[in-house]
Design a protein around this motif. Structure first.
Motif, PDB file in Angstrom:
ATOM      1  N   LEU A 171       3.906  14.536  -2.665  1.00 12.70           N
ATOM      2  CA  LEU A 171       4.463  13.964  -1.434  1.00 12.70           C
ATOM      3  C   LEU A 171       3.450  14.060  -0.293  1.00 12.70           C
ATOM      4  O   LEU A 171       3.217  13.100   0.447  1.00 12.70           O
ATOM      5  CB  LEU A 171       5.764  14.707  -1.076  1.00 12.70           C
ATOM      6  CG  LEU A 171       6.533  14.239   0.147  1.00 12.70           C
ATOM      7  CD1 LEU A 171       7.131  12.851  -0.090  1.00 12.70           C
ATOM      8  CD2 LEU A 171       7.658  15.231   0.493  1.00 12.70           C
ATOM      9  N   HIS A 172       2.828  15.217  -0.173  1.00 20.13           N
ATOM     10  CA  HIS A 172       1.821  15.394   0.871  1.00 20.13           C
ATOM     11  C   HIS A 172       0.598  14.500   0.611  1.00 20.13           C
ATOM     12  O   HIS A 172       0.049  13.896   1.541  1.00 20.13           O
ATOM     13  CB  HIS A 172       1.384  16.866   0.938  1.00 20.13           C
ATOM     14  CG  HIS A 172       2.430  17.792   1.483  1.00 20.13           C
ATOM     15  ND1 HIS A 172       2.220  19.147   1.633  1.00 20.13           N
ATOM     16  CD2 HIS A 172       3.707  17.582   1.904  1.00 20.13           C
ATOM     17  CE1 HIS A 172       3.311  19.724   2.128  1.00 20.13           C
ATOM     18  NE2 HIS A 172       4.233  18.792   2.293  1.00 20.13           N
ATOM     19  N   ALA A 173       0.182  14.435  -0.642  1.00 21.42           N
ATOM     20  CA  ALA A 173      -0.991  13.611  -0.974  1.00 21.42           C
ATOM     21  C   ALA A 173      -0.718  12.142  -0.632  1.00 21.42           C
ATOM     22  O   ALA A 173      -1.588  11.436  -0.108  1.00 21.42           O
ATOM     23  CB  ALA A 173      -1.340  13.760  -2.454  1.00 21.42           C
ATOM     24  N   PHE A 174       0.506  11.701  -0.920  1.00 19.86           N
ATOM     25  CA  PHE A 174       0.908  10.336  -0.570  1.00 19.86           C
ATOM     26  C   PHE A 174       0.781  10.113   0.939  1.00 19.86           C
ATOM     27  O   PHE A 174       0.192   9.129   1.396  1.00 19.86           O
ATOM     28  CB  PHE A 174       2.348  10.092  -1.041  1.00 19.86           C
ATOM     29  CG  PHE A 174       3.132   9.129  -0.210  1.00 19.86           C
ATOM     30  CD1 PHE A 174       2.829   7.765  -0.241  1.00 19.86           C
ATOM     31  CD2 PHE A 174       4.170   9.575   0.610  1.00 19.86           C
ATOM     32  CE1 PHE A 174       3.554   6.873   0.546  1.00 19.86           C
ATOM     33  CE2 PHE A 174       4.896   8.690   1.390  1.00 19.86           C
ATOM     34  CZ  PHE A 174       4.573   7.333   1.362  1.00 19.86           C
ATOM     35  N   ALA A 175       1.341  11.031   1.737  1.00 17.62           N
ATOM     36  CA  ALA A 175       1.324  10.852   3.198  1.00 17.62           C
ATOM     37  C   ALA A 175      -0.107  10.799   3.731  1.00 17.62           C
ATOM     38  O   ALA A 175      -0.432   9.979   4.597  1.00 17.62           O
ATOM     39  CB  ALA A 175       2.105  11.981   3.880  1.00 17.62           C
TER      40      ALA A 175
ATOM     41  N   SER B 280       1.469   3.580  -3.330  1.00 17.60           N
ATOM     42  CA  SER B 280       1.013   4.970  -3.343  1.00 17.60           C
ATOM     43  C   SER B 280       2.178   5.919  -3.634  1.00 17.60           C
ATOM     44  O   SER B 280       2.052   6.864  -4.427  1.00 17.60           O
ATOM     45  CB  SER B 280       0.374   5.311  -1.984  1.00 17.60           C
ATOM     46  OG  SER B 280       0.094   6.690  -1.905  1.00 17.60           O
ATOM     47  N   LEU B 281       3.326   5.653  -3.013  1.00 17.94           N
ATOM     48  CA  LEU B 281       4.493   6.515  -3.219  1.00 17.94           C
ATOM     49  C   LEU B 281       4.894   6.544  -4.691  1.00 17.94           C
ATOM     50  O   LEU B 281       5.116   7.617  -5.271  1.00 17.94           O
ATOM     51  CB  LEU B 281       5.663   6.012  -2.364  1.00 17.94           C
ATOM     52  CG  LEU B 281       6.956   6.829  -2.437  1.00 17.94           C
ATOM     53  CD1 LEU B 281       6.747   8.224  -1.863  1.00 17.94           C
ATOM     54  CD2 LEU B 281       8.085   6.126  -1.675  1.00 17.94           C
TER      55      LEU B 281
ATOM     56  N   LEU C   1      -1.225  14.291  11.090  1.00 15.92           N
ATOM     57  CA  LEU C   1      -2.097  13.159  10.752  1.00 15.92           C
ATOM     58  C   LEU C   1      -2.373  12.302  11.981  1.00 15.92           C
ATOM     59  O   LEU C   1      -3.386  11.609  12.038  1.00 15.92           O
ATOM     60  CB  LEU C   1      -1.451  12.304   9.661  1.00 15.92           C
ATOM     61  CG  LEU C   1      -1.427  12.907   8.254  1.00 15.92           C
ATOM     62  CD1 LEU C   1      -0.570  12.053   7.315  1.00 15.92           C
ATOM     63  CD2 LEU C   1      -2.841  13.040   7.697  1.00 15.92           C
TER      64      LEU C   1
ATOM     65  N   LEU D 239       6.777  17.613   5.282  1.00 13.09           N
ATOM     66  CA  LEU D 239       6.359  16.223   5.467  1.00 13.09           C
ATOM     67  C   LEU D 239       6.362  15.837   6.940  1.00 13.09           C
ATOM     68  O   LEU D 239       5.422  15.197   7.413  1.00 13.09           O
ATOM     69  CB  LEU D 239       7.262  15.278   4.666  1.00 13.09           C
ATOM     70  CG  LEU D 239       6.891  13.790   4.804  1.00 13.09           C
ATOM     71  CD1 LEU D 239       5.502  13.515   4.217  1.00 13.09           C
ATOM     72  CD2 LEU D 239       7.940  12.902   4.118  1.00 13.09           C
TER      73      LEU D 239
ATOM     74  N   GLU E   1      -2.820   9.946   1.947  1.00 15.46           N
ATOM     75  CA  GLU E   1      -3.507   8.779   1.371  1.00 15.46           C
ATOM     76  C   GLU E   1      -3.243   7.518   2.185  1.00 15.46           C
ATOM     77  O   GLU E   1      -4.149   6.715   2.394  1.00 15.46           O
ATOM     78  CB  GLU E   1      -2.988   8.598  -0.058  1.00 15.46           C
ATOM     79  CG  GLU E   1      -3.772   7.653  -0.924  1.00 15.46           C
ATOM     80  CD  GLU E   1      -3.233   7.738  -2.365  1.00 15.46           C
ATOM     81  OE1 GLU E   1      -3.345   8.832  -2.955  1.00 15.46           O
ATOM     82  OE2 GLU E   1      -2.696   6.745  -2.858  1.00 15.46           O
TER      83      GLU E   1
ATOM     84  N   HIS F   3       2.385   8.290  -6.993  1.00 10.03           N
ATOM     85  CA  HIS F   3       2.536   9.746  -6.942  1.00 10.03           C
ATOM     86  C   HIS F   3       3.829  10.213  -7.607  1.00 10.03           C
ATOM     87  O   HIS F   3       3.860  11.264  -8.252  1.00 10.03           O
ATOM     88  CB  HIS F   3       2.448  10.249  -5.499  1.00 10.03           C
ATOM     89  CG  HIS F   3       1.037  10.344  -5.001  1.00 10.03           C
ATOM     90  ND1 HIS F   3       0.171  11.306  -5.461  1.00 10.03           N
ATOM     91  CD2 HIS F   3       0.332   9.587  -4.135  1.00 10.03           C
ATOM     92  CE1 HIS F   3      -1.012  11.152  -4.877  1.00 10.03           C
ATOM     93  NE2 HIS F   3      -0.949  10.110  -4.065  1.00 10.03           N
TER      94      HIS F   3
ATOM     95  N   GLU G 112       0.828  -1.208   0.000  1.00 11.21           N
ATOM     96  CA  GLU G 112       0.000   0.000   0.000  1.00 11.21           C
ATOM     97  C   GLU G 112       0.867   1.265   0.000  1.00 11.21           C
ATOM     98  O   GLU G 112       0.658   2.186  -0.806  1.00 11.21           O
ATOM     99  CB  GLU G 112      -0.912  -0.013   1.237  1.00 11.21           C
ATOM    100  CG  GLU G 112      -1.814   1.207   1.349  1.00 11.21           C
ATOM    101  CD  GLU G 112      -2.614   1.224   2.649  1.00 11.21           C
ATOM    102  OE1 GLU G 112      -2.353   0.393   3.543  1.00 11.21           O
ATOM    103  OE2 GLU G 112      -3.512   2.090   2.755  1.00 11.21           O
TER     104      GLU G 112
ATOM    105  N   LEU H 298       3.373  17.245   8.584  1.00 17.16           N
ATOM    106  CA  LEU H 298       2.152  16.590   8.117  1.00 17.16           C
ATOM    107  C   LEU H 298       1.960  15.251   8.836  1.00 17.16           C
ATOM    108  O   LEU H 298       0.850  14.932   9.281  1.00 17.16           O
ATOM    109  CB  LEU H 298       2.219  16.396   6.594  1.00 17.16           C
ATOM    110  CG  LEU H 298       1.039  15.676   5.948  1.00 17.16           C
ATOM    111  CD1 LEU H 298      -0.291  16.326   6.319  1.00 17.16           C
ATOM    112  CD2 LEU H 298       1.209  15.641   4.425  1.00 17.16           C
ATOM    113  N   VAL H 299       3.046  14.485   8.959  1.00 18.56           N
ATOM    114  CA  VAL H 299       2.939  13.203   9.677  1.00 18.56           C
ATOM    115  C   VAL H 299       2.513  13.455  11.124  1.00 18.56           C
ATOM    116  O   VAL H 299       1.646  12.755  11.661  1.00 18.56           O
ATOM    117  CB  VAL H 299       4.272  12.421   9.601  1.00 18.56           C
ATOM    118  CG1 VAL H 299       4.242  11.200  10.521  1.00 18.56           C
ATOM    119  CG2 VAL H 299       4.555  11.987   8.168  1.00 18.56           C
TER     120      VAL H 299
END
Lengths: 290, 290
Positions: free
Chosen positions: B36-40, A31-32, A87, A80, B42, A35, A27, A83-84
């Motif tokens: 990169l953000h969309a990946f994180a 996804s990586l 989340l 990033l 998702e 993108h 997964e 963002l992590v």
């Protein structure tokens, strides 16, 4: 696949994954790469730009060692890392924010009301608040790992003139959940900008500054650990933290307290502060573990 | 921005770009970070996974040096290198394919009909074709830089037992656009899998093999340079090249030619090959510069 094309290469990549692959790896990597390919198509990435990207990664690798973490810095300035953090923050608790590279383990105990300012001359800063759960109940026995810059903008690990644990302390709160300590104002500082990530910042017309902040790691049994920072509302870089660490609920205010008003007891510095001082009140809300 | 959130951080990142920034840098970096953000988001990337990613980049940096290009290999096995190739291929010309790390400069001249096989015992392979434009006209004076593996699966730069330019040659075609040389069958081989990229391949249940191939760089004045490879249709890895280099129009066929049929003239080996041999005919089409 003997007919790989710009349109189907992402599907071909996915088809290469073996049957026994860990589903989460599939997964995340799927996804990586989806993108990554979409990015290359979207901008019609050229060979020259690809070469620049490879050269950047090699330069970031070359400057990295046990002390210098250029890829962490890259993640930080691209947003990033934050963002992590976001989340996995919970809205019912205090927001988390970046740990940063300056935390060190083994901070010495700091009694409630203890002092981090030591022999520095700057005005006294008094910080206090309650460590509590989302219902507002104090969390007895919670620990707070606290660290910040000295007035010269350096953390102890960056500064040979400071003791190892200068401006570091580990406080355990009592039954009332209250933490309190004295210190000085932390100051704004720059992330390392002498490497490849600094080149990116300059090329983007960005500065390397972070607003000043106090770091906390709050932990208590039965609660999710909280790694966070708090920022003064009057910091010039509050709206442009280069690592995106500021959250609305992490902004605090320095109250200017008049001369003669320092608490007469409960602090290591009680009886030793005649002049005016700054006071911050900031509560930390921890979220129970799932 | 003092209220960075998981939803707005990409916009905040974009807002940090200075006014004087190069528009193409803004486009490329903006797209990269948006993805990169969309990946994180998702995959809801966890701190532990982020740590694994940072550790991977640091390990890839640590194993890299002037000879070892782990980030290029990463790009290759994720399909990015091939995607960039394909984005800049033109449908009216022969497809491009990955250059790979084994090209060396300064190959010695190889006359039309010349030989690369030298003292190797394997059956003779005769390769010939026309270098032409999209209308089918030959391109006089075009040059072909040719290289391949020895029968042991190694390029000369990997193999202390081969001369520097073993299986390397630079051919200039005449007025008829025809190239021709003798050699041996190149063989399939593995990309380096003893580093962090090898760990990814293993975790994904992927093999490190590439199908056998001949490399060409074709150049001619007024035409776009072509970096490509051609692959035999019977190679076991044709449908699963670990670096995604195979294109439908790059697949060729070995014709088994009977004993006594080797051309009586026009080749360095003419008069020296009695047994059967293999023949490949493959034309290369170059596209005029814009």
């Amino acid at each position: 696949m003997r007919d790989v094309t710009a349109d189907n290469i992402t599907d071909v990549f996915m088809s290469y994954m073996g049957e026994g692959i860990d589903p989460r790896l599939k997964e995340v990597l799927g996804s990586l790469v989806t993108h990554l390919h979409a990015f290359a198509r979207e901008v019609n990435l050229t060979h020259e730009e690809w070469n620049q990207g490879i050269a950047f990664l090699e330069a970031a690798g070359a400057i990295s060692d046990k002390e210098r973490h250029e890829f962490v810095l890259l993640s930080d300035v691209l947003g990033l890392s934050s963002l992590v953090d976001m989340l996995h923050s919970r809205p019912e608790g205090t927001s988390s924010s970046v740990l940063g590279p300056f935390h060190i383990s083994g901070s010495p105990p700091l009694a409630v009301g203890g002092d981090l300012r030591k022999d520095f001359d700057e005005p006294v800063l008094l910080v206090e608040g309650i460590v509590k759960d989302p219902d507002g109940n104090p969390i007895p026995g919670a620990t707070l790992d606290i660290w910040q810059t000295a007035p010269n903008g350096l953390y102890s690990s960056q500064d040979p003139d400071q003791d190892t644990y200068s401006f570091h302390g580990l406080q355990t709160v009592g039954a009332d959940g209250r933490y309190a300590f004295t210190s000085v104002r932390p100051v704004e500082y720059t992330v390392p900008s002498d490497g490849p990530v600094g080149d990116i910042l300059r090329a983007c017309g960005r500065h390397p500054w972070r607003p000043s902040h106090l770091h906390f790691i709050a932990e208590a049994e039965g609660f999710r650990p909280l790694v966070t920072e708090v920022f003064p509302e009057d910091d010039p870089y509050l709206d442009q933290d280069t690592v995106f660490g500021v959250r609305k609920d992490l902004v605090m205010r320095y109250e200017e307290m008049p001369a003669g008003s320092f608490p007469a007891e409960g602090f290591e510095l009680s009886g030793k502060v005649d002049e005016g001082y700054l006071r911050v009140r900031f509560d930390l809300t921890l979220v129970p573990r799932d």
